[in-house]
Design a protein around this motif. Sequence first.
Motif, PDB file in Angstrom:
ATOM      1  N   ASN A   4      -1.775   7.755  -2.393  1.00  9.64           N
ATOM      2  CA  ASN A   4      -1.587   7.432  -0.977  1.00  9.64           C
ATOM      3  C   ASN A   4      -0.114   7.384  -0.600  1.00  9.64           C
ATOM      4  OD1 ASN A   4      -4.307   7.282  -0.357  1.00  9.64           O
ATOM      5  ND2 ASN A   4      -4.423   5.077  -0.737  1.00  9.64           N
ATOM      6  N   ILE A   5       0.680   6.726  -1.417  1.00 11.13           N
ATOM      7  CA  ILE A   5       2.111   6.603  -1.123  1.00 11.13           C
ATOM      8  C   ILE A   5       2.815   7.945  -1.261  1.00 11.13           C
ATOM      9  CG2 ILE A   5       4.266   5.541  -1.893  1.00 11.13           C
ATOM     10  CD1 ILE A   5       2.493   3.078  -2.728  1.00 11.13           C
ATOM     11  N   TYR A  41       3.482  -6.810 -11.402  1.00  8.51           N
ATOM     12  CA  TYR A  41       2.782  -6.020 -10.393  1.00  8.51           C
ATOM     13  C   TYR A  41       2.356  -4.685 -10.974  1.00  8.51           C
ATOM     14  CZ  TYR A  41       4.444  -9.229  -6.831  1.00  8.51           C
ATOM     15  OH  TYR A  41       4.686 -10.339  -6.084  1.00  8.51           O
ATOM     16  N   ARG A  42       1.360  -4.098 -10.312  1.00  6.55           N
ATOM     17  CA  ARG A  42       0.887  -2.778 -10.722  1.00  6.55           C
ATOM     18  C   ARG A  42       0.320  -2.081  -9.499  1.00  6.55           C
ATOM     19  NH1 ARG A  42      -3.257  -3.361 -15.142  1.00  6.55           N
ATOM     20  NH2 ARG A  42      -1.369  -3.455 -16.387  1.00  6.55           N
ATOM     21  N   ILE A  43       0.511  -0.769  -9.436  1.00  5.07           N
ATOM     22  CA  ILE A  43      -0.266   0.047  -8.510  1.00  5.07           C
ATOM     23  C   ILE A  43      -1.007   1.068  -9.361  1.00  5.07           C
ATOM     24  CG2 ILE A  43       1.219  -0.306  -6.510  1.00  5.07           C
ATOM     25  CD1 ILE A  43       2.355   2.500  -6.932  1.00  5.07           C
ATOM     26  N   THR A  44      -2.180   1.448  -8.917  1.00  5.57           N
ATOM     27  CA  THR A  44      -2.988   2.401  -9.672  1.00  5.57           C
ATOM     28  C   THR A  44      -3.028   3.740  -8.943  1.00  5.57           C
ATOM     29  OG1 THR A  44      -4.997   1.558  -8.634  1.00  5.57           O
ATOM     30  CG2 THR A  44      -4.366   0.598 -10.764  1.00  5.57           C
ATOM     31  N   ASN A  45      -3.778   4.662  -9.493  1.00  2.00           N
ATOM     32  CA  ASN A  45      -3.739   6.047  -9.044  1.00  2.00           C
ATOM     33  C   ASN A  45      -3.991   6.207  -7.547  1.00  2.00           C
ATOM     34  OD1 ASN A  45      -3.353   8.819  -9.841  1.00  2.00           O
ATOM     35  ND2 ASN A  45      -5.519   9.095  -9.325  1.00  2.00           N
ATOM     36  N   ASP A  46      -4.973   5.510  -6.996  1.00  2.62           N
ATOM     37  CA  ASP A  46      -5.250   5.660  -5.558  1.00  2.62           C
ATOM     38  C   ASP A  46      -4.021   5.306  -4.719  1.00  2.62           C
ATOM     39  OD1 ASP A  46      -7.806   6.514  -6.067  1.00  2.62           O
ATOM     40  OD2 ASP A  46      -8.748   4.570  -5.647  1.00  2.62           O
ATOM     41  N   GLU A  47      -3.363   4.198  -5.066  1.00  2.87           N
ATOM     42  CA  GLU A  47      -2.174   3.796  -4.324  1.00  2.87           C
ATOM     43  C   GLU A  47      -1.027   4.776  -4.549  1.00  2.87           C
ATOM     44  OE1 GLU A  47      -3.865   1.598  -6.307  1.00  2.87           O
ATOM     45  OE2 GLU A  47      -4.800   0.363  -4.765  1.00  2.87           O
ATOM     46  N   ILE A  48      -0.891   5.238  -5.774  1.00  2.35           N
ATOM     47  CA  ILE A  48       0.157   6.221  -6.077  1.00  2.35           C
ATOM     48  C   ILE A  48      -0.020   7.455  -5.200  1.00  2.35           C
ATOM     49  CG2 ILE A  48       1.041   7.828  -7.833  1.00  2.35           C
ATOM     50  CD1 ILE A  48       0.339   5.602  -9.917  1.00  2.35           C
TER      51      ILE A  48
END
Length: 165
Positions: free
Chosen positions: A161-162, A152-159
């Motif tokens: 947002n969270i 899995y990966r999250i990228t900058n936008d998700e980082i």
Amino acid sequence: MSNFTVRKAKKEDMVHIMKKIIELAAFEGYPEGPKITASDLERDGFESDCPYFFCIVVEQDETNKIVGYALGNYAYSSWTGRAMYLEDFYVDPELRGLRLGHKLFKEMCKMARDTGCHRIDWHCLVDNNLATKFYESHGAFDVCKAESRTCYRITNDEILNIANL
């Protein structure tokens, strides 16, 4: 036949490494993928008290041209302790078959041994049969198959947002 040297990368190599990163991205079908610059590499690898990555290169002795590289970082496993993560591994296509990849991989394994790392992890494109064959010839195995895991990966936008919740 040319002679080649495997060595640790230097700050002044980062302009050439950036070109290789772009070549690798194009080879993998993602020519617009890299978002960093040579200046980012210089800063993060050589101007920081705690460098964010390590890099080793294969250099052609006669021309001092960089013809391959491995770029990674140190990680930590709750199961095995010290570990390495290999982000990129690349040898110029026209020089494949000269065992330069083997020399580069061997040097990386020496680094792992010398720093007390007990494993090296990386990702490989599923349809890159040449790379898969190379890695498996060196004892690597597919963690997704062997341990029923996925990646899995999250990228900058998700980082962002969270983090801002």
